[in-house]
Design a protein around this motif. Structure first.
Motif: not given
Length: 377
Positions: A158-165
């Motif tokens: 989910v974090f990566e889907q929101h552009c957070i590594a």
């Protein structure tokens, strides 16, 4: 290719009940009133002074972040909802957001997932202002072996889907570089703390603790949140009219708390005979316990365990039996107990979920048990 959540459902079906729980609006309102009352007490300087006095020193560090995934756990009784405990790294929030889709609530589940990400961004903003949030580390000891390890993978996704590594890490994999923490050579901005070493006392957490104390990493939830909310000794104050009065809590708020928080007292070894004689009315808990570990219903106690409780700094909480629900399991029906968890951030309920089980406490081993969505009639 199956999604992470679909694989989770296949590989660990014991996490999920096929049932859903329906509660009435009055029960939800009553839980919300208890939560509002507690949040108003926690905001008092007198409360902060009182509970931080028995907390570890690290809990007295200044922090701006509020702490993610505050979990208020209730039992629904004939006398209304009773608060059993508060947890500051309550698990299952994201799993339950996904679970809503399996019950025809995909839109609501997606909204809650977005709200969870916004919560982490808000924690970052409170500590770092407009600086970009680039990398989150989801940290727990030996994370692959944790029971809710699949939820860590969902958070990473989910974090990566929101552009957070995002990375999932054991605290031993974090390396101190001055006042920064590195994972695999890359700087970590924020740590989503799933550790149960609430004061960061363990040797493996030394680098994390040092950088946190120096202000070099945002940690959420943090030791202050645990001290203010989740130390089980706090329940003694929240269920004591004289203590609440002494803290300056108004009469209306005291009434809500005394109705919604079961009476909780310290286990005094000098009152051994009284506690043993009255053991059936009490549930015994260690002050820093979590997940029902080392907690005992008085009517199930042996003398040996009781001796350990007497000298273990335990608290005793009046038993508030959980509600029971008949659920369909395979071709038959089973009667299940239910704990109701309200996930709260910034004084607002984000999600309400249930854990269905048999036995003394939530176990995720009962056929037909596990996480279940809660709907309001």
């Amino acid at each position: 290719m199956k999604s992470i959540f679909a694989r989770l459902c296949t590989q660990q079906p014991q996490l999920f009940s096929t049932a859903a729980i329906t509660i009435d609006a009055m029960a939800l309102q009553a839980m919300a009133e208890v939560i509002t009352a507690i949040e108003s007490v926690v905001a008092l300087p007198s409360w902060r002074s009182r509970v931080l006095a028995w907390a570890p020193a690290i809990a007295r560090l200044p922090v701006a972040a509020r702490g993610v995934f505050l979990g208020y756990d209730f039992h629904l009784t004939a006398g209304g909802p009773k608060l059993i405990e508060i947890n500051t790294n309550a698990g299952g929030g994201l799993i339950n957001a996904y679970l809503l889709a399996a019950h025809g609530q995909a839109g609501e589940g997606a909204r809650i997932k977005d709200a969870f990400v916004d919560m982490f961004r808000e924690e970052w903003r409170l500590e770092r202002g407009a600086a970009p949030l680039r990398r989150i580390a989801i940290v727990d000891e030996n994370p692959k072996a944790q029971f809710l390890a699949p939820e860590f993978a969902l958070f990473k996704e989910v974090f990566e889907q929101h552009c957070i590594a995002a990375v999932i890490a054991d605290p031993g994999e974090l390396v101190r570089d001055g006042n920064c923490l590195l994972h695999a050579g890359e700087p970590v901005d924020l740590i989503y703390n799933r550790l149960t070493d609430f004061a960061l006392d363990a040797t493996v957490n030394a680098d994390l603790r040092a950088v946190f104390e120096a202000g070099g990493v945002v940690l959420t939830p943090h030791p202050t949140a645990h001290a203010l909310y989740a130390d089980k000794r706090n329940l003694m104050l929240l269920s004591d009219d004289a203590a609440l009065t002494g803290l300056g809590v108004d009469a209306a708020t005291r009434a809500v708390l005394l109705a919604g928080v079961p009476r909780t007292v310290a286990v005094d070894p000098e009152k051994e005979a009284i506690f043993w004689a009255e053991r059936k009315r009490w549930f015994f808990k260690p002050p820093a316990g979590f997940g029902g570990r080392a907690a005992y219903r008085g009517d199930k106690l042996t003398k040996r365990v009781f001796e350990e409780i007497l000298h273990g700094g335990y608290i005793a909480q009046e038993i508030a039996l959980p509600s029971e629900h008949v659920v369909q399991v395979d071709a038959g029906e089973q009667r299940m107990k239910a704990d109701i968890r309200c996930f709260v951030y910034d004084r607002r309920i984000q999600l309400v979920a249930a854990r269905l089980y048999q036995g003394q406490t939530t176990n995720f081993r009962t056929p037909g048990g596990g996480f279940a969505p809660v709907f309001v009639a």
